[in-house]
Design a protein around this motif. Structure first.
Motif, PDB file in Angstrom:
ATOM      1  N   ASN A 178       0.827  -1.209   0.000  1.00  9.32           N
ATOM      2  CA  ASN A 178       0.000   0.000   0.000  1.00  9.32           C
ATOM      3  C   ASN A 178       0.860   1.256   0.000  1.00  9.32           C
ATOM      4  O   ASN A 178       2.058   1.207   0.284  1.00  9.32           O
TER       5      ASN A 178
ATOM      6  N   GLY B 169     -10.316  -0.765   2.547  1.00  8.32           N
ATOM      7  CA  GLY B 169      -9.471  -0.332   1.437  1.00  8.32           C
ATOM      8  C   GLY B 169     -10.166   0.703   0.568  1.00  8.32           C
ATOM      9  O   GLY B 169      -9.572   1.700   0.163  1.00  8.32           O
ATOM     10  N   MET B 170     -11.446   0.471   0.323  1.00  7.54           N
ATOM     11  CA  MET B 170     -12.208   1.421  -0.492  1.00  7.54           C
ATOM     12  C   MET B 170     -12.426   2.738   0.245  1.00  7.54           C
ATOM     13  O   MET B 170     -12.376   3.810  -0.370  1.00  7.54           O
TER      14      MET B 170
ATOM     15  N   VAL C 117      -8.705   2.534  -6.012  1.00  5.84           N
ATOM     16  CA  VAL C 117      -8.164   1.550  -5.066  1.00  5.84           C
ATOM     17  C   VAL C 117      -6.825   1.006  -5.538  1.00  5.84           C
ATOM     18  O   VAL C 117      -5.898   0.830  -4.745  1.00  5.84           O
TER      19      VAL C 117
ATOM     20  N   ALA D 128      -9.063   4.657   0.039  1.00  5.64           N
ATOM     21  CA  ALA D 128      -8.872   5.199  -1.311  1.00  5.64           C
ATOM     22  C   ALA D 128      -9.817   6.377  -1.559  1.00  5.64           C
ATOM     23  O   ALA D 128      -9.409   7.401  -2.109  1.00  5.64           O
TER      24      ALA D 128
END
Length: 80
Positions: free
Chosen positions: A6, A48-49, A59, A52
């Motif tokens: 990431n 994660g979404m 993403v 982002a």
């Protein structure tokens, strides 16, 4: 389980926000952000979404199964 790379640290630094600020914005504990940044924890799809979306990026710009190219390598290449 595969390791998910990431760019959270990079985006946080660029925006000048702390782990605590990001954690509050996406609804997790600040320790969770630290775990994610160190690679000790893979985010859920939802988290994660949310991360982002917070940085207003896709993403796949934030997370990847493959290591991201270093910023220094990109800068060297674009400076040629």
């Amino acid at each position: 389980m595969p390791y998910i790379h990431n760019r959270i640290t990079l985006f946080r630094a660029e925006c000048g926000i702390s782990r605590k600020e990001l954690a509050e914005a996406v609804g997790v504990n600040p320790q969770t952000i630290g775990y994610l940044e160190r690679g000790d924890y893979n985010p859920s799809l939802e988290l994660g979404m949310r991360i982002a979306a917070y940085f207003d990026v896709r993403v796949e710009l934030m997370f990847s199964f493959e290591p991201f190219e270093s910023v220094a390598a990109v800068l060297r290449r674009t400076g040629e």
